[in-house]
Design an enzyme around this catalytic site. Structure first.
Site, mmCIF file in Angstrom:
data_model
loop_
_atom_site.group_PDB
_atom_site.id
_atom_site.type_symbol
_atom_site.label_atom_id
_atom_site.label_comp_id
_atom_site.label_asym_id
_atom_site.label_seq_id
_atom_site.Cartn_x
_atom_site.Cartn_y
_atom_site.Cartn_z
ATOM 1 N N ARG A 51 0.831 -1.213 0.000
ATOM 2 C CA ARG A 51 0.000 0.000 0.000
ATOM 3 C C ARG A 51 0.862 1.257 0.000
ATOM 4 O O ARG A 51 0.511 2.274 -0.601
ATOM 5 C CB ARG A 51 -0.941 0.001 1.208
ATOM 6 C CG ARG A 51 -2.073 -0.994 1.074
ATOM 7 C CD ARG A 51 -3.069 -0.888 2.227
ATOM 8 N NE ARG A 51 -3.958 -2.036 2.242
ATOM 9 C CZ ARG A 51 -5.217 -2.023 1.777
ATOM 10 N NH1 ARG A 51 -5.730 -0.931 1.286
ATOM 11 N NH2 ARG A 51 -5.942 -3.114 1.819
ATOM 12 N N ARG A 77 -9.983 2.299 -1.441
ATOM 13 C CA ARG A 77 -8.726 1.727 -0.918
ATOM 14 C C ARG A 77 -8.407 2.339 0.436
ATOM 15 O O ARG A 77 -8.329 3.572 0.548
ATOM 16 C CB ARG A 77 -7.551 1.993 -1.877
ATOM 17 C CG ARG A 77 -7.735 1.507 -3.295
ATOM 18 C CD ARG A 77 -8.056 0.058 -3.411
ATOM 19 N NE ARG A 77 -7.060 -0.812 -2.790
ATOM 20 C CZ ARG A 77 -7.224 -2.117 -2.622
ATOM 21 N NH1 ARG A 77 -8.348 -2.706 -2.992
ATOM 22 N NH2 ARG A 77 -6.278 -2.821 -2.058
ATOM 23 N N ASN A 93 -14.021 12.700 3.374
ATOM 24 C CA ASN A 93 -14.682 11.536 2.779
ATOM 25 C C ASN A 93 -16.171 11.638 3.073
ATOM 26 O O ASN A 93 -16.568 12.227 4.076
ATOM 27 C CB ASN A 93 -14.144 10.239 3.398
ATOM 28 C CG ASN A 93 -14.865 9.004 2.858
ATOM 29 O OD1 ASN A 93 -15.064 8.874 1.653
ATOM 30 N ND2 ASN A 93 -15.290 8.111 3.739
ATOM 31 N N HIS A 95 -19.329 9.091 3.749
ATOM 32 C CA HIS A 95 -19.593 7.689 4.081
ATOM 33 C C HIS A 95 -21.107 7.495 4.194
ATOM 34 O O HIS A 95 -21.783 8.308 4.838
ATOM 35 C CB HIS A 95 -18.905 7.341 5.400
ATOM 36 C CG HIS A 95 -19.095 5.925 5.806
ATOM 37 N ND1 HIS A 95 -18.395 4.889 5.214
ATOM 38 C CD2 HIS A 95 -19.907 5.355 6.717
ATOM 39 C CE1 HIS A 95 -18.781 3.749 5.766
ATOM 40 N NE2 HIS A 95 -19.691 4.002 6.669
ATOM 41 N N LEU A 130 -10.253 4.231 10.370
ATOM 42 C CA LEU A 130 -11.158 4.078 9.233
ATOM 43 C C LEU A 130 -12.565 4.582 9.568
ATOM 44 O O LEU A 130 -13.181 4.112 10.534
ATOM 45 C CB LEU A 130 -11.218 2.588 8.855
ATOM 46 C CG LEU A 130 -11.662 2.256 7.452
ATOM 47 C CD1 LEU A 130 -10.774 2.902 6.416
ATOM 48 C CD2 LEU A 130 -11.663 0.740 7.275
ATOM 49 N N GLU A 160 -26.458 12.732 -0.138
ATOM 50 C CA GLU A 160 -25.006 12.879 -0.327
ATOM 51 C C GLU A 160 -24.727 14.041 -1.270
ATOM 52 O O GLU A 160 -23.793 14.828 -1.069
ATOM 53 C CB GLU A 160 -24.404 11.586 -0.888
ATOM 54 C CG GLU A 160 -24.488 10.399 0.073
ATOM 55 C CD GLU A 160 -23.860 9.127 -0.486
ATOM 56 O OE1 GLU A 160 -22.778 9.210 -1.105
ATOM 57 O OE2 GLU A 160 -24.447 8.051 -0.308
HETATM 58 N N1 NHR Z 1 -8.481 5.508 4.799
HETATM 59 C C1 NHR Z 1 -8.315 5.934 6.051
HETATM 60 N N2 NHR Z 1 -7.093 5.842 6.595
HETATM 61 N N3 NHR Z 1 -9.325 6.456 6.812
HETATM 62 C C2 NHR Z 1 -10.561 6.550 6.295
HETATM 63 O O1 NHR Z 1 -11.506 7.065 7.048
HETATM 64 C C3 NHR Z 1 -10.801 6.091 4.968
HETATM 65 C C4 NHR Z 1 -9.717 5.567 4.229
HETATM 66 C C5 NHR Z 1 -9.898 5.094 2.924
HETATM 67 C C6 NHR Z 1 -11.166 5.115 2.365
HETATM 68 C C7 NHR Z 1 -13.617 5.510 2.512
HETATM 69 C C8 NHR Z 1 -14.394 4.410 3.285
HETATM 70 C C9 NHR Z 1 -15.895 4.510 3.039
HETATM 71 O O2 NHR Z 1 -16.415 5.588 2.746
HETATM 72 C C10 NHR Z 1 -12.246 5.608 3.099
HETATM 73 C C11 NHR Z 1 -12.066 6.108 4.384
HETATM 74 C C12 NHR Z 1 -12.954 1.297 1.650
HETATM 75 C C13 NHR Z 1 -12.801 0.436 2.721
HETATM 76 C C14 NHR Z 1 -12.199 -0.950 2.532
HETATM 77 O O3 NHR Z 1 -12.344 -1.805 3.377
HETATM 78 C C15 NHR Z 1 -13.183 0.911 3.967
HETATM 79 C C16 NHR Z 1 -13.702 2.183 4.136
HETATM 80 C C17 NHR Z 1 -13.838 3.041 3.059
HETATM 81 C C18 NHR Z 1 -13.477 2.585 1.813
HETATM 82 N N4 NHR Z 1 -11.456 -1.174 1.394
HETATM 83 C C19 NHR Z 1 -10.822 -2.458 1.031
HETATM 84 C C20 NHR Z 1 -9.281 -2.366 1.086
HETATM 85 O O4 NHR Z 1 -8.654 -3.437 1.221
HETATM 86 C C21 NHR Z 1 -11.164 -2.850 -0.388
HETATM 87 C C22 NHR Z 1 -12.660 -3.017 -0.559
HETATM 88 C C23 NHR Z 1 -13.082 -3.107 -2.033
HETATM 89 O O5 NHR Z 1 -12.253 -2.926 -2.936
HETATM 90 O O6 NHR Z 1 -14.291 -3.316 -2.245
HETATM 91 O O7 NHR Z 1 -8.705 -1.282 0.939
HETATM 92 O O8 NHR Z 1 -16.597 3.525 3.228
#
Ligand code: NHR
Length: 181
Positions: A51, A77, A93, A95, A130, A160
């Protein structure tokens, strides 16, 4: 993303300087290009589990456009602490839940499953935790009898599109107070 980009005109304190996606198939890229906004793609897949290397490339591309604020809009991501620290206080972001309820994925299915009478969306600052950063705004909608994750998602999406532009406009003007719709 398109709604945010369209909002940044006239007396708005910000302008869109780049639309960046991690998937070349993202529909927003063509829409942004049609609006005259520079676009770029950094595919996460060649970086595998690294990452930090993915984020180093994101940073390289971002820095070429000198953004003051990053707005995540459907960016899926998880970002590491190093990236988040670099953009601390400058990254938002949206959500699709009433945080702190339902961090993470499948928020609408979880709200319906729980029998919630209310759902909504939250704009928050992105921190290493997160979906856990300071809340800048929320909008609420009813959960209606017979709702599916799809019908609820559509109702939340309308909000939104109201909430995120309002929060961004205030944020870009230096206002960090919370708004509730
Ligand atoms: N990163 C941090 N450090 N903090 C936050 O608050 C974040 C972030 C990155 C993205 C958006 C969030 C959402 O709106 C967001 C907030 C993806 C995942 C996840 O589990 C979680 C939260 C959010 C977005 N992603 C997986 C991963 O391995 C992949 C999932 C997929 O591809 O479907 O990165 O919900």
């Amino acid at each position: 993303m398109v709604t945010l980009a369209r909002s940044m005109t006239d007396d708005h304190p910000a302008r869109p300087c780049l639309v960046l996606a991690n998937d070349a198939r993202a529909g927003g890229l063509e829409k942004a290009a049609a609006m005259g906004i520079p676009t770029a793609v950094v595919d996460h897949r060649p970086f595998g589990k690294d990452r930090a290397a993915f984020e180093a490339e994101l940073t390289r591309v971002l820095e070429a456009h000198s953004p003051d604020i990053l707005c995540l809009a459907g960016f899926m991501r998880v970002l590491t602490e190093g990236f988040v620290t670099r953009w601390r206080g400058r990254m938002l972001n949206i959500h699709p839940s009433l945080l702190p309820k339902y961090r993470g994925l499948h928020t609408h299915a979880r709200a319906i499953e729980a029998g919630d009478l209310e759902a909504g969306c939250t704009v928050h600052e992105v921190t290493a935790e997160l979906d856990g950063g300071p809340i800048l705004g929320q909008a609420r909608v009813p959960v209606l009898p017979g709702d599916t994750p799809e019908t609820l998602a559509a109702r939340v999406l309308e909000q939104e599109h109201r909430l995120y532009p309002m929060v961004l406009r205030r944020f870009a003007a230096g206002e960090r107070g919370r708004i509730d719709l």
